[in-house]
Design an enzyme around this catalytic site. Structure first.
Site, PDB file in Angstrom:
ATOM      1  N   GLU A   1      11.583   3.248  50.797  1.00 21.55           N
ATOM      2  CA  GLU A   1      12.577   2.298  51.316  1.00 21.55           C
ATOM      3  C   GLU A   1      13.561   1.848  50.225  1.00 21.55           C
ATOM      4  OE1 GLU A   1      10.961  -1.368  52.911  1.00 21.55           O
ATOM      5  OE2 GLU A   1      12.875  -1.945  53.778  1.00 21.55           O
TER       6      GLU A   1
ATOM      7  N   LYS B   1      12.947   5.209  54.760  1.00 18.03           N
ATOM      8  CA  LYS B   1      13.268   3.960  55.471  1.00 18.03           C
ATOM      9  C   LYS B   1      14.557   3.398  54.878  1.00 18.03           C
ATOM     10  CE  LYS B   1      11.393  -0.609  56.579  1.00 18.03           C
ATOM     11  NZ  LYS B   1      10.226  -1.320  57.073  1.00 18.03           N
TER      12      LYS B   1
HETATM   13  P1  13P Z   1      13.539  -5.966  58.189  1.00 16.75           P
HETATM   14  O1  13P Z   1      13.519  -5.068  59.389  1.00 16.75           O
HETATM   15  O2  13P Z   1      13.373  -7.424  58.527  1.00 16.75           O
HETATM   16  O3  13P Z   1      14.692  -5.680  57.277  1.00 16.75           O
HETATM   17  O4  13P Z   1      12.253  -5.628  57.345  1.00 16.75           O
HETATM   18  C1  13P Z   1      11.939  -4.305  57.115  1.00 16.75           C
HETATM   19  C2  13P Z   1      11.050  -4.227  55.951  1.00 16.75           C
HETATM   20  O5  13P Z   1       9.968  -3.722  56.050  1.00 16.75           O
HETATM   21  C3  13P Z   1      11.522  -4.763  54.671  1.00 16.75           C
HETATM   22  O6  13P Z   1      10.748  -4.230  53.640  1.00 16.75           O
END
Ligand code: 13P
Length: 340
Positions: free
Chosen positions: A177, A219
């Protein structure tokens, strides 16, 4: 590493138009969300909220994997089943957030580096034992005057790649991510430039660290104008910019893509995901899914308010958001669903 198992898990996480539910807020983040709604910031309330989420009737119809926080994966539900076991019993794959948070980066004012590599090999083995089959690491990239720096993008990308390689060694699918934050006045065009550059950097490092692309999930953020940018593009413009950026920078081989929501409203997140599927249909080389925290949980948390009597209504709201996002993946989400 069993490559076939990793690939199978990654594929299952994005199969059947389902998506991921991120309920891995750290204690300070969870407390911040509670504080905003006047819910007591206690361990008991966090436990009650998380139990409410995972016992939502029908959750497994729309959600393939749930990302837990360390505090949750070690705990049991009221009737004694461990959280991870209850999730698996609902046909959902348990996952775990394994970074230890983003800290100020030395010599780089305004930028963050995510930490948590020390001892990670042992922690991953323990999480596997506790039932996790995938793991998440979040890097944050700030857009601003002269930001992000090359150093911030490189250092975070290298950490993401080292995390991913360790996960695969341990039999866990890494959810990589790199979040380009929405905060700021920057334009959508600037977000697109930064996101593309960051993703290219991340994939260079994933390649260098010998990460199996088919056994990982990306992600990313959607490509959006900054929250305070005067020009806010339409849903279709966001969908086009996002898919164009991903097409340029993300190898077709990866297991799948699952967006974070990043502070968008729940309805906009669904509408934008829907637009990507409608406008690009069969041209997408990867499954394009969701891994939302706020955009699934927030409306339900607002209904819950920390009160037992509100649990059924909050669970209905949570199920509804999960269902809307599944519909968006099918290109079947319509705004009238919000009045159901
Ligand atoms: P949000 O969808 O609230 O951005 O959170 C996703 C997430 O896992 C952040 O690390």
């Amino acid at each position: 590493m069993n490559a076939q198992e990793l690939m199978d898990t990654a594929r299952t996480l994005v199969a059947d138009d389902k998506g991921l539910l991120a309920m891995d807020e750290s204690t300070p983040t969870c407390n911040k969300r509670f504080a905003g709604l006047g819910i007591p910031q206690t361990e008991k309330a966090r436990h009650a909220w998380r139990e409410l989420v995972v016992t939502t009737p029908g959750l497994g119809e729309c959600i393939s994997g749930v990302i837990l926080y360390d505090e949750t994966i070690r705990r049991q539900m009221q009737e004694g089943t461990p959280f991870a076991g209850a999730i698996a019993d609902a046909g959902i794959i348990p996952g775990i957030k394994v970074d230890t948070g983003a800290n100020d980066m030395a010599a780089h004012p305004g930028e963050k580096i995510t930490e948590g590599l020390d001892g990670l090999r042992d922690r991953l083995a323990e999480y596997f034992h506790l039932g996790a089959r995938f793991a998440k690491w979040r890097a944050v990239i700030t857009v601003g005057d002269g930001l992000p720096s090359r150093a911030c993008a490189e250092a975070n990308a290298q950490s993401l790649a080292r995390f991913a390689a360790l996960c695969q060694e341990a039999g866990l699918v890494p959810v990589v991510e790199p979040e380009v934050l929405m905060d700021g006045r920057h334009t959508l065009k600037r977000c697109a430039e930064v996101t593309e550059e960051v993703l290219r950097t991340v994939f260079n490092h994933l390649y260098t660290q010998r990460v199996l692309l088919e056994g990982m999930i990306l992600k990313p953020n959607m490509v959006l104008p900054g929250l305070t940018c005067p020009r806010q593009e339409t849903v279709d413009e966001v969908a086009d910019a996002t898919v164009r950026c991903l097409m340029r920078a993300v190898p077709a081989a990866i297991g799948g893509i699952a967006f974070l929501s990043g502070g968008q409203s729940a309805e906009l997140a669904s509408a934008r995901l829907q637009a990507m599927h409608v406008r690009f249909k069969s041209r997408l080389p990867w499954a394009l899914s969701f891994s939302f925290a706020r955009a699934i949980q927030q409306p339900a948390m607002e209904i819950w308010q920390g009160e037992e009597v509100n649990v059924p209504a909050a669970q209905r709201a949570l199920y509804h958001r999960a269902m809307c996002n599944r519909a968006a993946r099918r290109g079947e989400y319509i705004s009238t669903m919000e009045r159901m």
